[in-house]
Enzyme design. Structure first.
Site, PDB file in Angstrom:
ATOM      1  N   TYR A 193      32.878  38.283  38.603  1.00  0.00           N
ATOM      2  CA  TYR A 193      34.281  38.694  38.414  1.00  0.00           C
ATOM      3  C   TYR A 193      35.285  37.563  38.651  1.00  0.00           C
ATOM      4  O   TYR A 193      36.171  37.314  37.836  1.00  0.00           O
ATOM      5  CB  TYR A 193      34.560  39.850  39.363  1.00  0.00           C
ATOM      6  CG  TYR A 193      35.982  40.329  39.463  1.00  0.00           C
ATOM      7  CD1 TYR A 193      36.564  41.052  38.428  1.00  0.00           C
ATOM      8  CD2 TYR A 193      36.748  40.089  40.604  1.00  0.00           C
ATOM      9  CE1 TYR A 193      37.875  41.517  38.521  1.00  0.00           C
ATOM     10  CE2 TYR A 193      38.054  40.550  40.709  1.00  0.00           C
ATOM     11  CZ  TYR A 193      38.613  41.267  39.666  1.00  0.00           C
ATOM     12  OH  TYR A 193      39.901  41.728  39.767  1.00  0.00           O
ATOM     13  N   LYS A 208      38.951  35.718  36.600  1.00  0.00           N
ATOM     14  CA  LYS A 208      40.317  35.812  37.108  1.00  0.00           C
ATOM     15  C   LYS A 208      40.897  34.429  37.403  1.00  0.00           C
ATOM     16  O   LYS A 208      42.103  34.208  37.257  1.00  0.00           O
ATOM     17  CB  LYS A 208      40.346  36.693  38.367  1.00  0.00           C
ATOM     18  CG  LYS A 208      40.076  38.167  38.088  1.00  0.00           C
ATOM     19  CD  LYS A 208      41.092  38.743  37.112  1.00  0.00           C
ATOM     20  CE  LYS A 208      40.979  40.255  36.990  1.00  0.00           C
ATOM     21  NZ  LYS A 208      41.959  40.813  36.032  1.00  0.00           N
TER      22      LYS A 208
END
Length: 375
Positions: A216, A220
């Site tokens: 993840y 980002k």
């Protein structure tokens, strides 16, 4: 205190100087923290730099969580709202909720669009559909908020999941930004007095590497870099609007502002799903994290946008992480960010090793053996 050479007067002063140093360092830290807290709550805000009354706003991921909270608050501020998500039934429920919060019932307009934002062509369709719905004018604010976390250890996570995480948490925002800017930056004889805003929702995971967030966090971090780079590029187009020697219709209709919002933990259906697959060592590292509701994180983000911030954090812990990891990113407040950055760089001398120790200790106590057949 007394040596072979006799009385040493500096021996009395050393503890005093040390005590005074600790006192003033503590006092300065308290002042910085207090100022930051007041800044987060909007006490230093002046002119509203994010006035959405009567303007058209697109929010992806708008059917639940932070996106729904954003749409509700912007509806309360008089905006025309377009929410985008995959599931039409969730969109229908969210649209009723958002419409009920309207500042000017009957005057504001609301629309939902079912789309898969991980597909480039779908983002073009979103901008085209909203432009038609908006009487031929592009939207004024586009918020790339759609995202989803699938935490897990790197070697345990199938590569197709890591790729899908990049698709949802980076490429979806990149596709929407590309379609939006191609619409906004076309030469136009029309000149708008208010800037347009392109906003992306990243995560505090972009600031620090935590065990269990490898699928993840890189996406980002890439989003944050995209925002930094776009902000730099757009200076060229914004500057062109002030070129007096150019024809009036050879520059964009409006100045374009780019922002990246960096929230922490949000209480949402997505968090429930994350916790089902999150590794125990990740939960240990996140102990003590402050979780915000969808309304709290949305309100904090919008309040910071109204003060003109670029990299928007939504709580004090996020502010600390932002100040310590700005690098070449613009400062929202050069004085506070610089002072807080100094403090955080010093604090990392203790925080970093403590986080490393916790992961190491977990492995020592629980063991850590990679079993490919379990992936």
């Amino acid at each position: 205190m007394f040596g072979e050479t006799g009385y040493n007067p500096t021996a009395f002063n050393q503890p005093t100087y040390m005590a005074l140093g600790i006192y003033w360092a503590t006092a300065c830290l308290c002042i910085v923290v207090a100022v930051l807290a007041l800044n987060i709550m909007g006490f230093f805000s002046g002119t509203n730099k994010f006035d959405v009354d009567g303007r058209t706003v697109i929010i992806t991921g708008g059917s639940q969580g932070m996106g729904r909270g954003l749409a509700k608050i912007l509806s309360q501020k008089g905006a025309n709202i377009v929410i985008v998500a995959r599931t039409q039934s969730k969109l229908d429920d969210a649209l009723k909720y958002i419409t009920a919060a309207a500042k000017n019932p009957g005057k504001q307009r609301f629309l939902s669009i079912s789309a898969d934002v991980t597909i480039a062509e779908e983002n073009i369709r979103i901008i085209d559909e909203v432009t038609t719905w908006n009487h031929g004018s592009p939207p004024d604010v586009v918020w790339a908020n759609a995202g989803q976390a699938h935490p897990g250890l790197f070697v345990d996570t199938p590569l197709e999941i890591s790729r899908s995480q990049m698709d949802m948490n980076y490429w979806a925002a990149a596709y929407l930004s590309h379609a939006t800017l191609r619409s906004w930056l076309r030469p136009s004889p029309e000149k708008l007095s208010k800037p347009r805003h392109l906003i992306m929702t990243s995560s505090v995971a972009c600031y620090v590497g935590l065990a269990g967030y490898t699928p993840y966090a890189p996406a980002k971090a890439a989003m944050r870099s995209l925002a930094d780079t776009l902000r730099s590029e757009l200076n060229m187009y914004n500057g062109a609007r002030r070129n007096k020697s150019a024809a009036a219709d050879s520059s964009p209709a409006a100045e374009v502002k780019v922002h990246v919002v960096v929230p922490g933990t949000i209480k949402s259906p997505g968090l429930v799903n994350e916790d089902k697959v999150k590794h125990e060592v990740t939960k240990i590292l996140e102990e003590g994290d402050i979780a915000q509701t969808e309304d709290e994180v949305a309100a904090a983000a919008i309040r910071r946008l109204e003060t003109g911030g670029y990299m928007i954090t939504t709580q004090l812990l996020g502010d600390a992480m932002r100040a310590g990891g700005l690098g070449g990113s613009p400062r929202n407040n050069w004085l506070i960010d610089t002072i807080f950055g100094w403090i955080i760089h010093f604090a990392w001398l203790f925080i970093g090793p403590d986080m490393e120790r916790k992961v190491w200790a977990y492995g020592k106590e629980k063991g850590a053996v990679y079993r490919p057949e379990s992936s």
